[in-house]
Scaffold this active site. Structure first.
Site, PDB file in Angstrom:
ATOM      1  N   SER A   1      -5.524  -0.465   6.898  1.00 26.44           N
ATOM      2  CA  SER A   1      -5.783  -0.545   9.176  1.00 26.44           C
ATOM      3  C   SER A   1      -6.610   0.336   8.806  1.00 26.44           C
ATOM      4  O   SER A   1      -8.161   0.108   9.645  1.00 26.44           O
ATOM      5  CB  SER A   1      -4.416  -0.463   9.284  1.00 26.44           C
ATOM      6  OG  SER A   1      -3.323  -1.627   9.382  1.00 26.44           O
ATOM      7  N   TYR A   2      -7.364   2.082   8.014  1.00 24.30           N
ATOM      8  CA  TYR A   2      -8.147   2.709   8.970  1.00 24.30           C
ATOM      9  C   TYR A   2      -9.173   2.800   7.316  1.00 24.30           C
ATOM     10  O   TYR A   2      -8.247   3.560   6.604  1.00 24.30           O
ATOM     11  CB  TYR A   2      -7.178   3.656   9.174  1.00 24.30           C
ATOM     12  CG  TYR A   2      -6.670   3.334  10.642  1.00 24.30           C
ATOM     13  CD1 TYR A   2      -7.062   3.621  11.976  1.00 24.30           C
ATOM     14  CD2 TYR A   2      -5.103   3.124  10.415  1.00 24.30           C
ATOM     15  CE1 TYR A   2      -6.202   2.674  12.587  1.00 24.30           C
ATOM     16  CE2 TYR A   2      -3.955   2.993  11.284  1.00 24.30           C
ATOM     17  CZ  TYR A   2      -5.185   3.307  12.863  1.00 24.30           C
ATOM     18  OH  TYR A   2      -4.577   2.172  13.943  1.00 24.30           O
TER      19      TYR A   2
ATOM     20  N   TYR B   1      -4.537  -1.927   0.143  1.00 24.79           N
ATOM     21  CA  TYR B   1      -5.768  -2.715   0.281  1.00 24.79           C
ATOM     22  C   TYR B   1      -5.642  -3.517   0.819  1.00 24.79           C
ATOM     23  O   TYR B   1      -4.597  -5.129  -0.182  1.00 24.79           O
ATOM     24  CB  TYR B   1      -6.334  -2.343  -1.209  1.00 24.79           C
ATOM     25  CG  TYR B   1      -7.815  -2.385  -1.068  1.00 24.79           C
ATOM     26  CD1 TYR B   1      -9.159  -2.073  -0.851  1.00 24.79           C
ATOM     27  CD2 TYR B   1      -8.478  -4.453  -1.484  1.00 24.79           C
ATOM     28  CE1 TYR B   1     -10.222  -2.475  -0.685  1.00 24.79           C
ATOM     29  CE2 TYR B   1      -9.730  -4.316  -1.221  1.00 24.79           C
ATOM     30  CZ  TYR B   1     -10.567  -3.207  -0.953  1.00 24.79           C
ATOM     31  OH  TYR B   1     -11.908  -3.808  -0.699  1.00 24.79           O
TER      32      TYR B   1
ATOM     33  N   LYS C   1       4.920   6.924  12.283  1.00 21.88           N
ATOM     34  CA  LYS C   1       6.079   5.474  11.871  1.00 21.88           C
ATOM     35  C   LYS C   1       7.467   6.280  11.371  1.00 21.88           C
ATOM     36  O   LYS C   1       8.583   5.651  12.311  1.00 21.88           O
ATOM     37  CB  LYS C   1       5.532   4.428  10.445  1.00 21.88           C
ATOM     38  CG  LYS C   1       4.610   3.444  10.915  1.00 21.88           C
ATOM     39  CD  LYS C   1       4.515   2.776   9.593  1.00 21.88           C
ATOM     40  CE  LYS C   1       3.589   1.536   9.888  1.00 21.88           C
ATOM     41  NZ  LYS C   1       3.152   1.051   8.030  1.00 21.88           N
TER      42      LYS C   1
ATOM     43  N   HIS D   1     -10.392   5.506   6.032  1.00 28.20           N
ATOM     44  CA  HIS D   1     -10.630   6.675   5.380  1.00 28.20           C
ATOM     45  C   HIS D   1      -9.436   7.268   4.283  1.00 28.20           C
ATOM     46  O   HIS D   1      -8.830   7.363   5.144  1.00 28.20           O
ATOM     47  CB  HIS D   1     -10.528   7.735   7.029  1.00 28.20           C
ATOM     48  CG  HIS D   1     -10.439   9.072   6.781  1.00 28.20           C
ATOM     49  ND1 HIS D   1     -11.702   9.552   7.335  1.00 28.20           N
ATOM     50  CD2 HIS D   1     -10.136   9.556   5.800  1.00 28.20           C
ATOM     51  CE1 HIS D   1     -11.178  10.975   7.212  1.00 28.20           C
ATOM     52  NE2 HIS D   1     -10.699  11.469   6.276  1.00 28.20           N
TER      53      HIS D   1
ATOM     54  N   HIS E   1      -6.262   7.630   2.079  1.00 32.07           N
ATOM     55  CA  HIS E   1      -5.444   8.517   2.527  1.00 32.07           C
ATOM     56  C   HIS E   1      -4.210   7.400   1.827  1.00 32.07           C
ATOM     57  O   HIS E   1      -4.233   6.372   1.437  1.00 32.07           O
ATOM     58  CB  HIS E   1      -5.326   7.907   3.998  1.00 32.07           C
ATOM     59  CG  HIS E   1      -5.169   6.516   4.473  1.00 32.07           C
ATOM     60  ND1 HIS E   1      -5.736   5.798   4.996  1.00 32.07           N
ATOM     61  CD2 HIS E   1      -3.920   5.558   4.780  1.00 32.07           C
ATOM     62  CE1 HIS E   1      -5.685   4.891   4.731  1.00 32.07           C
ATOM     63  NE2 HIS E   1      -5.027   4.459   4.907  1.00 32.07           N
TER      64      HIS E   1
HETATM   65  P1  M7G Z   1      -3.566   1.808   6.810  1.00 29.52           P
HETATM   66  O1  M7G Z   1      -2.686   1.098   5.292  1.00 29.52           O
HETATM   67  O2  M7G Z   1      -3.815   2.545   7.084  1.00 29.52           O
HETATM   68  O3  M7G Z   1      -2.341   0.815   7.807  1.00 29.52           O
HETATM   69  O4  M7G Z   1      -2.614   3.629   6.912  1.00 29.52           O
HETATM   70  P2  M7G Z   1      -0.932  -0.243   7.691  1.00 29.52           P
HETATM   71  O5  M7G Z   1      -0.400   0.999   7.154  1.00 29.52           O
HETATM   72  O6  M7G Z   1      -0.807   0.952   9.703  1.00 29.52           O
HETATM   73  O7  M7G Z   1      -1.576  -1.488   7.112  1.00 29.52           O
HETATM   74  C1  M7G Z   1      -2.769   4.126   7.972  1.00 29.52           C
HETATM   75  C2  M7G Z   1      -1.145   4.818   8.748  1.00 29.52           C
HETATM   76  O8  M7G Z   1      -0.864   5.441   9.008  1.00 29.52           O
HETATM   77  C3  M7G Z   1      -0.340   4.285   8.693  1.00 29.52           C
HETATM   78  O9  M7G Z   1       1.047   3.915   8.241  1.00 29.52           O
HETATM   79  C4  M7G Z   1       0.088   4.399  10.318  1.00 29.52           C
HETATM   80  O10 M7G Z   1       1.786   4.122  10.577  1.00 29.52           O
HETATM   81  C5  M7G Z   1      -0.578   5.556  10.386  1.00 29.52           C
HETATM   82  N1  M7G Z   1      -1.041   6.268  11.214  1.00 29.52           N
HETATM   83  C6  M7G Z   1      -1.142   5.787  12.531  1.00 29.52           C
HETATM   84  N2  M7G Z   1      -1.795   6.768  13.349  1.00 29.52           N
HETATM   85  C7  M7G Z   1      -3.116   5.789  14.500  1.00 29.52           C
HETATM   86  C8  M7G Z   1      -1.490   7.252  12.955  1.00 29.52           C
HETATM   87  C9  M7G Z   1      -1.724   8.859  13.959  1.00 29.52           C
HETATM   88  O11 M7G Z   1      -2.502   8.815  14.926  1.00 29.52           O
HETATM   89  N3  M7G Z   1      -1.232   9.663  13.604  1.00 29.52           N
HETATM   90  C10 M7G Z   1       0.067  10.105  12.099  1.00 29.52           C
HETATM   91  N4  M7G Z   1       0.833  10.479  11.828  1.00 29.52           N
HETATM   92  N5  M7G Z   1      -0.364   8.350  11.811  1.00 29.52           N
HETATM   93  C11 M7G Z   1      -0.280   7.505  12.126  1.00 29.52           C
END
Ligand code: M7G
Length: 290
Positions: A227-228, A224, A162, A230, A232
Protein backbone atom coordinates in the site's frame (compact mmCIF):
# COMPACT_ATOMS: atom_id res chain seq x y z
CA UNK A 1 -7.91 18.95 19.88
CA UNK A 2 -10.43 16.89 17.95
CA UNK A 3 -11.70 13.79 19.73
CA UNK A 4 -11.80 11.69 16.58
CA UNK A 5 -13.87 8.87 18.02
CA UNK A 6 -16.47 11.09 19.67
CA UNK A 7 -16.93 13.21 16.56
CA UNK A 8 -17.01 10.39 14.03
CA UNK A 9 -20.28 10.25 12.09
CA UNK A 10 -20.63 6.91 10.26
CA UNK A 11 -22.12 6.85 6.77
CA UNK A 12 -21.38 3.43 5.33
CA UNK A 13 -19.94 0.04 6.26
CA UNK A 14 -17.09 -0.61 3.83
CA UNK A 15 -16.28 -4.07 5.11
CA UNK A 16 -17.56 -6.56 7.68
CA UNK A 17 -15.34 -9.56 8.22
CA UNK A 18 -16.65 -12.40 10.35
CA UNK A 19 -13.34 -14.29 10.19
CA UNK A 20 -11.11 -11.54 11.58
CA UNK A 21 -14.06 -10.14 13.54
CA UNK A 22 -13.48 -6.65 12.25
CA UNK A 23 -15.47 -3.97 10.53
CA UNK A 24 -14.51 -0.84 8.61
CA UNK A 25 -16.74 2.23 8.55
CA UNK A 26 -16.64 5.22 6.25
CA UNK A 27 -17.93 8.50 7.59
CA UNK A 28 -16.72 11.94 8.54
CA UNK A 29 -15.09 13.85 11.33
CA UNK A 30 -15.94 17.55 11.15
CA UNK A 31 -16.70 17.28 7.42
CA UNK A 32 -13.45 15.47 6.58
CA UNK A 33 -13.82 11.95 5.17
CA UNK A 34 -12.81 9.43 7.82
CA UNK A 35 -12.29 5.69 7.98
CA UNK A 36 -12.66 3.85 11.26
CA UNK A 37 -11.46 0.23 11.47
CA UNK A 38 -12.66 -1.71 14.49
CA UNK A 39 -11.27 -5.14 15.33
CA UNK A 40 -11.66 -7.50 18.25
CA UNK A 41 -8.47 -7.91 20.26
CA UNK A 42 -7.07 -11.35 21.07
CA UNK A 43 -8.54 -13.16 24.05
CA UNK A 44 -6.79 -12.61 27.39
CA UNK A 45 -4.78 -15.40 29.00
CA UNK A 46 -7.32 -17.48 31.00
CA UNK A 47 -4.80 -19.97 32.36
CA UNK A 48 -4.97 -18.29 35.78
CA UNK A 49 -8.77 -18.69 35.96
CA UNK A 50 -11.97 -17.61 34.24
CA UNK A 51 -12.27 -14.02 35.39
CA UNK A 52 -15.73 -13.22 33.99
CA UNK A 53 -18.00 -10.29 34.73
CA UNK A 54 -21.26 -12.10 34.02
CA UNK A 55 -22.34 -15.45 32.60
CA UNK A 56 -25.54 -16.93 31.23
CA UNK A 57 -26.11 -20.65 30.73
CA UNK A 58 -27.65 -21.12 27.29
CA UNK A 59 -28.20 -24.88 27.35
CA UNK A 60 -27.11 -28.11 28.97
CA UNK A 61 -27.30 -31.55 27.35
CA UNK A 62 -25.72 -34.66 28.80
CA UNK A 63 -22.02 -33.84 29.33
CA UNK A 64 -22.25 -30.64 27.22
CA UNK A 65 -23.14 -27.10 28.26
CA UNK A 66 -22.74 -23.74 26.57
CA UNK A 67 -22.73 -20.20 27.90
CA UNK A 68 -22.57 -16.58 26.96
CA UNK A 69 -20.35 -14.36 29.08
CA UNK A 70 -18.85 -10.91 29.33
CA UNK A 71 -15.30 -10.09 30.32
CA UNK A 72 -14.33 -7.46 32.84
CA UNK A 73 -13.66 -4.23 30.98
CA UNK A 74 -10.24 -2.71 31.50
CA UNK A 75 -8.80 -0.67 28.66
CA UNK A 76 -5.26 -1.06 30.02
CA UNK A 77 -5.19 -4.76 30.92
CA UNK A 78 -7.72 -6.36 28.61
CA UNK A 79 -9.08 -4.01 25.94
CA UNK A 80 -12.00 -5.44 23.96
CA UNK A 81 -11.40 -3.77 20.64
CA UNK A 82 -8.73 -1.90 18.72
CA UNK A 83 -9.74 1.12 16.67
CA UNK A 84 -7.72 2.63 13.82
CA UNK A 85 -8.74 6.01 12.43
CA UNK A 86 -7.65 7.56 9.13
CA UNK A 87 -8.69 11.20 8.71
CA UNK A 88 -8.74 12.80 6.25
CA UNK A 89 -9.06 9.57 4.28
CA UNK A 90 -8.22 9.70 0.57
CA UNK A 91 -9.98 7.85 -2.25
CA UNK A 92 -7.04 5.42 -2.22
CA UNK A 93 -7.69 4.55 1.44
CA UNK A 94 -11.40 4.13 0.75
CA UNK A 95 -10.77 1.85 -2.26
CA UNK A 96 -8.36 -0.21 -0.14
CA UNK A 97 -10.97 -0.96 2.52
CA UNK A 98 -14.08 -1.30 0.36
CA UNK A 99 -15.00 -4.89 -0.57
CA UNK A 100 -14.36 -5.63 -4.26
CA UNK A 101 -13.91 -8.93 -6.06
CA UNK A 102 -10.26 -9.90 -6.37
CA UNK A 103 -8.35 -11.08 -9.44
CA UNK A 104 -5.01 -12.71 -10.18
CA UNK A 105 -2.63 -10.38 -12.03
CA UNK A 106 0.42 -11.52 -13.99
CA UNK A 107 2.51 -8.40 -14.04
CA UNK A 108 4.96 -8.81 -16.92
CA UNK A 109 8.03 -6.57 -17.22
CA UNK A 110 6.16 -4.73 -19.99
CA UNK A 111 3.16 -4.04 -17.74
CA UNK A 112 5.48 -3.03 -14.93
CA UNK A 113 7.38 -0.56 -17.09
CA UNK A 114 4.41 0.93 -18.92
CA UNK A 115 1.72 0.91 -16.25
CA UNK A 116 2.82 0.06 -12.72
CA UNK A 117 6.09 1.97 -12.56
CA UNK A 118 4.54 5.29 -13.66
CA UNK A 119 1.69 4.68 -11.17
CA UNK A 120 4.19 4.07 -8.35
CA UNK A 121 5.86 7.40 -9.15
CA UNK A 122 2.55 9.16 -8.41
CA UNK A 123 2.33 7.42 -5.02
CA UNK A 124 5.44 8.91 -3.44
CA UNK A 125 4.00 12.19 -2.20
CA UNK A 126 1.98 12.88 0.94
CA UNK A 127 1.02 9.23 1.28
CA UNK A 128 4.50 8.54 2.65
CA UNK A 129 4.42 11.39 5.20
CA UNK A 130 4.01 8.97 8.10
CA UNK A 131 7.31 7.30 7.16
CA UNK A 132 9.12 10.64 6.82
CA UNK A 133 7.66 11.64 10.21
CA UNK A 134 9.25 8.55 11.82
CA UNK A 135 12.71 9.38 10.46
CA UNK A 136 12.69 13.17 10.58
CA UNK A 137 10.05 14.36 13.07
CA UNK A 138 10.27 11.92 15.94
CA UNK A 139 6.90 10.30 15.29
CA UNK A 140 6.23 7.09 17.24
CA UNK A 141 9.56 7.66 19.04
CA UNK A 142 8.48 5.92 22.24
CA UNK A 143 7.53 2.75 20.39
CA UNK A 144 10.54 2.46 18.12
CA UNK A 145 12.58 -0.69 18.80
CA UNK A 146 15.63 0.16 16.71
CA UNK A 147 16.71 3.03 14.50
CA UNK A 148 19.82 3.50 12.39
CA UNK A 149 20.01 6.93 10.79
CA UNK A 150 22.57 6.21 8.10
CA UNK A 151 21.15 7.69 4.86
CA UNK A 152 22.28 4.66 2.80
CA UNK A 153 21.98 1.70 5.16
CA UNK A 154 19.67 3.08 7.85
CA UNK A 155 16.30 1.63 8.80
CA UNK A 156 13.81 1.59 11.62
CA UNK A 157 12.10 -1.34 13.31
CA UNK A 158 8.83 -0.47 15.04
CA UNK A 159 5.50 -2.09 15.84
CA UNK A 160 3.03 -2.04 12.97
CA UNK A 161 0.09 0.22 13.85
CA UNK A 162 -2.05 -2.92 13.38
CA UNK A 163 -0.52 -4.55 16.46
CA UNK A 164 -1.86 -3.88 19.95
CA UNK A 165 1.71 -4.33 21.28
CA UNK A 166 0.34 -6.69 23.90
CA UNK A 167 -0.48 -10.03 22.45
CA UNK A 168 2.47 -11.94 21.05
CA UNK A 169 0.13 -14.23 19.09
CA UNK A 170 -0.44 -11.30 16.76
CA UNK A 171 3.07 -9.81 16.99
CA UNK A 172 3.51 -7.54 14.01
CA UNK A 173 6.58 -5.35 13.47
CA UNK A 174 7.71 -3.34 10.47
CA UNK A 175 11.24 -2.66 9.28
CA UNK A 176 11.31 0.45 7.08
CA UNK A 177 14.44 1.49 5.20
CA UNK A 178 15.53 5.11 5.44
CA UNK A 179 16.60 5.61 1.82
CA UNK A 180 13.73 6.66 -0.39
CA UNK A 181 14.91 5.28 -3.73
CA UNK A 182 13.55 1.77 -3.11
CA UNK A 183 9.80 1.78 -3.66
CA UNK A 184 9.19 -1.96 -3.80
CA UNK A 185 10.94 -5.28 -4.36
CA UNK A 186 11.06 -4.36 -8.08
CA UNK A 187 13.82 -1.86 -7.20
CA UNK A 188 16.05 -4.39 -5.44
CA UNK A 189 19.24 -5.84 -6.94
CA UNK A 190 21.83 -8.29 -5.62
CA UNK A 191 23.79 -5.29 -4.31
CA UNK A 192 21.10 -4.80 -1.68
CA UNK A 193 21.40 -8.33 -0.28
CA UNK A 194 23.88 -7.51 2.53
CA UNK A 195 21.68 -4.55 3.54
CA UNK A 196 18.56 -6.71 3.57
CA UNK A 197 20.29 -9.48 5.54
CA UNK A 198 21.44 -6.99 8.17
CA UNK A 199 17.81 -5.86 8.65
CA UNK A 200 16.65 -9.46 8.96
CA UNK A 201 19.40 -10.20 11.51
CA UNK A 202 18.40 -7.22 13.65
CA UNK A 203 14.69 -8.11 13.39
CA UNK A 204 15.41 -11.65 14.56
CA UNK A 205 17.57 -10.34 17.40
CA UNK A 206 14.76 -8.06 18.59
CA UNK A 207 12.21 -10.86 18.40
CA UNK A 208 14.48 -13.16 20.36
CA UNK A 209 15.60 -10.69 23.03
CA UNK A 210 12.45 -8.63 23.52
CA UNK A 211 9.70 -11.11 22.73
CA UNK A 212 11.42 -14.46 23.35
CA UNK A 213 10.51 -15.64 19.86
CA UNK A 214 12.88 -17.73 17.78
CA UNK A 215 13.65 -17.01 14.12
CA UNK A 216 11.48 -19.93 13.00
CA UNK A 217 8.49 -18.52 14.89
CA UNK A 218 8.32 -15.36 12.81
CA UNK A 219 7.67 -14.78 9.14
CA UNK A 220 9.47 -11.94 7.38
CA UNK A 221 8.06 -10.91 4.05
CA UNK A 222 7.36 -8.14 1.54
CA UNK A 223 4.06 -7.20 0.00
CA UNK A 224 3.72 -6.82 -3.74
CA UNK A 225 1.71 -4.73 -4.38
CA UNK A 226 2.22 -2.87 -1.09
CA UNK A 227 0.00 0.00 0.00
CA UNK A 228 2.98 2.28 0.63
CA UNK A 229 5.77 2.52 -1.94
CA UNK A 230 8.73 2.92 0.37
CA UNK A 231 10.54 -0.37 0.96
CA UNK A 232 9.55 -2.11 4.17
CA UNK A 233 9.49 -5.64 5.59
CA UNK A 234 6.69 -7.25 7.54
CA UNK A 235 7.83 -9.19 10.63
CA UNK A 236 4.95 -11.24 11.97
CA UNK A 237 4.18 -14.19 14.26
CA UNK A 238 3.88 -17.18 11.89
CA UNK A 239 0.57 -18.14 13.51
CA UNK A 240 -1.03 -14.79 12.81
CA UNK A 241 -3.28 -15.24 9.80
CA UNK A 242 -4.12 -12.27 7.63
CA UNK A 243 -5.91 -11.81 4.36
CA UNK A 244 -2.71 -10.91 2.52
CA UNK A 245 -2.21 -14.28 0.83
CA UNK A 246 -1.40 -13.66 -2.83
CA UNK A 247 0.62 -10.51 -2.31
CA UNK A 248 3.12 -11.66 0.34
CA UNK A 249 6.57 -12.85 -0.75
CA UNK A 250 8.82 -14.35 1.90
CA UNK A 251 12.05 -12.45 2.54
CA UNK A 252 14.22 -15.53 1.88
CA UNK A 253 12.54 -16.13 -1.47
CA UNK A 254 13.20 -12.53 -2.54
CA UNK A 255 16.87 -12.89 -1.56
CA UNK A 256 17.03 -16.17 -3.51
CA UNK A 257 15.52 -14.49 -6.57
CA UNK A 258 18.09 -11.68 -6.27
CA UNK A 259 20.94 -14.23 -6.05
CA UNK A 260 19.67 -15.82 -9.25
CA UNK A 261 19.12 -12.44 -10.94
CA UNK A 262 21.79 -10.05 -9.68
CA UNK A 263 20.45 -7.22 -11.85
CA UNK A 264 17.16 -7.36 -9.98
CA UNK A 265 13.53 -8.17 -10.46
CA UNK A 266 12.60 -5.68 -13.18
CA UNK A 267 12.57 -8.34 -15.89
CA UNK A 268 10.52 -11.06 -14.21
CA UNK A 269 6.78 -11.57 -14.25
CA UNK A 270 5.36 -11.14 -10.76
CA UNK A 271 1.95 -12.62 -10.03
CA UNK A 272 -0.27 -11.37 -7.26
CA UNK A 273 -3.86 -11.02 -6.19
CA UNK A 274 -5.34 -7.55 -6.55
CA UNK A 275 -8.62 -5.95 -5.60
CA UNK A 276 -10.57 -4.88 -8.68
CA UNK A 277 -11.11 -1.59 -6.87
CA UNK A 278 -7.37 -0.90 -6.98
CA UNK A 279 -6.24 1.81 -9.40
CA UNK A 280 -3.58 -0.53 -10.81
CA UNK A 281 -6.31 -2.96 -11.86
CA UNK A 282 -8.05 -0.22 -13.83
CA UNK A 283 -4.79 1.00 -15.40
CA UNK A 284 -3.68 -2.50 -16.44
CA UNK A 285 -7.05 -3.24 -18.01
CA UNK A 286 -7.01 0.03 -19.94
CA UNK A 287 -3.49 -0.73 -21.13
CA UNK A 288 -4.36 -4.26 -22.28
CA UNK A 289 -7.52 -3.00 -24.07
CA UNK A 290 -5.68 -0.30 -26.06
P1 M7G B 1 1.94 -2.34 3.09
O1 M7G B 1 2.31 -3.66 2.59
O2 M7G B 1 2.42 -1.14 2.32
O3 M7G B 1 0.39 -2.14 3.26
O4 M7G B 1 2.47 -2.25 4.58
P2 M7G B 1 -0.74 -3.12 3.79
O5 M7G B 1 -0.12 -4.18 4.61
O6 M7G B 1 -1.65 -2.21 4.58
O7 M7G B 1 -1.38 -3.56 2.55
C1 M7G B 1 2.48 -1.05 5.29
C2 M7G B 1 2.19 -1.36 6.73
O8 M7G B 1 2.39 -0.18 7.48
C3 M7G B 1 0.75 -1.79 6.96
O9 M7G B 1 0.72 -3.10 7.47
C4 M7G B 1 0.21 -0.75 7.95
O10 M7G B 1 -0.58 -1.34 8.96
C5 M7G B 1 1.43 -0.11 8.52
N1 M7G B 1 1.24 1.30 8.83
C6 M7G B 1 0.53 2.17 8.10
N2 M7G B 1 0.62 3.40 8.67
C7 M7G B 1 -0.01 4.60 8.14
C8 M7G B 1 1.38 3.28 9.79
C9 M7G B 1 1.82 4.21 10.78
O11 M7G B 1 1.53 5.43 10.77
N3 M7G B 1 2.64 3.71 11.76
C10 M7G B 1 2.98 2.38 11.82
N4 M7G B 1 3.73 1.98 12.83
N5 M7G B 1 2.56 1.49 10.89
C11 M7G B 1 1.78 1.94 9.89
Amino acid sequence: MIDALAEFEPRETLRYDTLSRSTVLLGSIRDSPAIVCISRTQLPDFSGGLDLQSTKLLEKNDIYSWYLATLYCDVEKSPDIKIDVICPATDIHIAKYREYPKRLVNETPEIYNNVVRPYIETMKGDRLNWIRAIFYEGAEAARILFIDDNPETGYVIAPNSKWDCKNLDSLYLLAIVKRDDLASIRDLTAEHIPFLLSIKKKAEEICREKYNMAADEIKIYFHYQPSYYHLHLHIVNINYEQSDFGRSILFDNVVDMLCARPKGLRDVTLSYILSTGHEIWRLINNYLRD
